[in-house]
Design an enzyme around this catalytic site. Structure first.
Site, PDB file in Angstrom:
ATOM      1  N   GLU A 111       0.842  -1.194   0.000  1.00 59.15           N
ATOM      2  CA  GLU A 111       0.000   0.000   0.000  1.00 59.15           C
ATOM      3  C   GLU A 111       0.877   1.244   0.000  1.00 59.15           C
ATOM      4  O   GLU A 111       2.095   1.158   0.177  1.00 59.15           O
ATOM      5  CB  GLU A 111      -0.951  -0.008   1.203  1.00 59.15           C
ATOM      6  N   HIS A 223      -8.752  10.767   3.130  1.00 57.88           N
ATOM      7  CA  HIS A 223      -8.385   9.682   2.216  1.00 57.88           C
ATOM      8  C   HIS A 223      -8.568  10.156   0.783  1.00 57.88           C
ATOM      9  O   HIS A 223      -9.597  10.739   0.443  1.00 57.88           O
ATOM     10  CB  HIS A 223      -9.244   8.447   2.476  1.00 57.88           C
ATOM     11  N   ARG A 269      -0.923   9.250   2.040  1.00 56.02           N
ATOM     12  CA  ARG A 269      -2.281   9.736   1.779  1.00 56.02           C
ATOM     13  C   ARG A 269      -2.376  11.256   1.738  1.00 56.02           C
ATOM     14  O   ARG A 269      -3.099  11.818   0.911  1.00 56.02           O
ATOM     15  CB  ARG A 269      -3.243   9.183   2.835  1.00 56.02           C
ATOM     16  N   HIS A 330     -11.373  10.854   6.628  1.00 56.53           N
ATOM     17  CA  HIS A 330     -11.170   9.424   6.863  1.00 56.53           C
ATOM     18  C   HIS A 330     -10.756   9.079   8.289  1.00 56.53           C
ATOM     19  O   HIS A 330     -11.282   8.136   8.868  1.00 56.53           O
ATOM     20  CB  HIS A 330     -10.105   8.909   5.895  1.00 56.53           C
ATOM     21  N   ARG A 365      -1.187   9.318   9.051  1.00 54.39           N
ATOM     22  CA  ARG A 365      -1.117   7.872   9.297  1.00 54.39           C
ATOM     23  C   ARG A 365      -0.703   7.099   8.052  1.00 54.39           C
ATOM     24  O   ARG A 365      -1.229   7.326   6.961  1.00 54.39           O
ATOM     25  CB  ARG A 365      -2.469   7.352   9.799  1.00 54.39           C
TER      26      ARG A 365
END
Length: 482
Positions: A111, A223, A269, A330, A365
């Site tokens: 990811e 997000h 992100r 998000h 994050r």
């Protein structure tokens, strides 16, 4: 009624706290709605952890630091990275069915901003699989009682915690020696969010009222790839889709991420969300797409069945068509400030999961670290409580109830006002002028809530909590804006 421990919230952090508490304790698990309605159930991607010889703790540690702009609490981060694998092992022992290859080895995906494939998953419904297995385990524990559709309205503390719980339009008083808040995020303060409908910042707001230290509320993650269709609650298109090779495209169907970051679609992100906003401003079009249709149909349907099925509901076949996406609220990196054992600044008050601030995420994050944090620090909270002795009560703690107060019905207009304020004041980037105006409007809402005899039901307390959280966020954002 008295309990040794009350755990508020039924996401991964709340459930895993309960599982790790010693059976000597009488425990109440409080769920605001149905037991399985929470943000964890919506989690698609998986859990990041170092689980094979091709990865190292130092790589995961460094990836998290980079994503967090090196503002992470390094001591807490080291704990999370090094202890995470044993919690993955415990989930496997509980029966969580992570995807495996034909030889029984855990499959791992990549990811954004991860340097290695380290995210274990169950298709694209990892959260749902974990929640189902944790609930099944908890229901077999005789020392744990479950109370669903019960809302924690107020917390007071003297020798014990005194909790006002709303259920069936009545106020019930419960007492406990240890209180664990696992109340999740704040998504409903925004017009568009990937969070569930119950995410109104309740635990953080009540901890603030009680006097607990709150930290980092300006650290909000947007997000980059929520489905750009629908109303308030936007369906998330998982980070893992980009991890498996999907491209971001502008209104001309051109890739654009290379203009903004060399990591392209696999950037953190916050970088991707800000890049999308820049591209929108440059092209003067809000049409942004995510495209994985060049991949094999069978691979897409097998790897992302949940995303495939949900997009079909909107008439989008992701094996053949591009997915319209747009950033959406998000996750919150800040919250109730806690130590390495999830203890807050108030004795015997713990906070775990998204409502807590452990500092592991820094300013942003890293993908799939949220479930890991929820596991590691909820277990540590339980282990810390397990070291303590049960107390012998010297007071009467019979369960009492009374009808709710107030005679004026509160509509949803204040909630909508708060959502519009937050959406215009702090969405991806802070608008300082609108934030200052927003604080004035929120102060008015808070004053109205106090001065009118509104019916003190769930809607009232949610509105109060949303107003408190929104004001704190905007104030801290203005204070920290450079």
């Amino acid at each position: 009624m008295f309990y040794d421990v009350v755990v508020v919230g039924s996401g991964i952090a709340g459930l895993y706290t309960c599982i790790n508490l010693d059976e000597k304790f009488k425990v109440l698990l409080l769920s605001k709605d149905k037991l399985d309605l929470n943000n964890t159930s919506l989690a698609q991607g998986g859990i990041a952890s170092v689980l094979d010889e091709n990865d190292r703790f130092k790589y995961h540690f460094e990836d998290t630091l980079i994503a967090g702009n090196y503002k992470n609490n390094k001591k807490h981060l080291e704990i999370m990275v090094k202890e995470g694998p044993k919690d993955i092992e415990k989930l496997l022992n509980i029966g969580v069915d992570f995807d495996k290859d034909n030889e029984g080895n855990l499959l791992k995906t990549l990811e954004g901003a991860h340097s290695k494939r380290r995210i274990v998953h169950h298709k694209d419904k990892t959260g749902r699989e974990i929640i189902d297995k944790l609930i099944k385990n908890i229901k077999n524990k005789k020392n744990i009682e479950i109370l669903e559709n019960a809302f924690l309205a107020n917390i007071k503390k003297d020798e014990l915690f005194k909790l006002t719980i709303l259920k069936d339009n009545k106020n019930y008083i419960y007492r406990c020696n240890y209180l664990v808040l696992a109340t999740g995020g704040i998504g409903k303060i925004y017009k568009y969010t990937t969070n569930s409908s119950i995410s109104t910042g309740d635990g953080i707001a009540m901890a603030h009222i009680l006097g607990a230290n709150i930290k980092g509320l300006n650290l909000i993650q947007f997000h980059p790839t929520a489905l750009n269709i629908g109303n308030n609650e936007r369906f998330l298109i998982s980070e893992a889709v980009r991890g498996e090779g999907a491209f971001l495209l502008n209104n001309k169907f051109e890739r654009f991420m290379s203009k903004y970051d060399k990591r392209e679609e696999l950037s953190p992100r916050d970088v991707v969300s800000k890049s999308i906003i820049k591209e929108i401003n440059e092209t003067k079009s809000e049409n942004i797409y995510l495209d994985i249709s060049y991949k094999d149909d069978g691979f897409i349907k097998n790897r992302f069945p949940n995303i495939y099925e949900n997009c079909l509901k909107y008439g989008i076949d992701i094996t053949k068509e591009k997915i319209p996406v747009y950033p959406s609220h998000h996750y919150l990196m800040g919250g109730i400030d806690v130590d390495k054992n999830s203890q807050s600044s108030i004795d015997k008050l713990y906070a775990v999961g998204e409502c807590s601030h452990t500092g592991v995420h820094g300013n942003n994050r890293l993908a799939s670290n949220s479930l890991l944090e929820g596991l590691v620090f909820s277990r540590r909270a339980a282990e810390d409580i397990n070291k303590k002795d049960k107390i012998e009560l010297k007071i009467n703690c019979e369960t009492k109830y009374r009808n709710i107060d107030g005679n004026i019905e509160l509509d949803n207009n204040y909630k909508k006002d708060i959502q519009n304020i937050m959406q215009s004041s702090y969405f991806v980037n802070l608008n300082k002028n609108k934030a200052k105006e927003g604080i004035k409007k929120i102060n008015y809402i808070i004053k109205e809530l106090k001065n009118n005899n509104y019916i003190k039901n769930v809607n009232y307390y949610e509105t109060r909590n949303m107003a408190i959280i929104s004001k704190l966020i905007l104030e801290e954002s203005l204070k920290n804006d450079k």
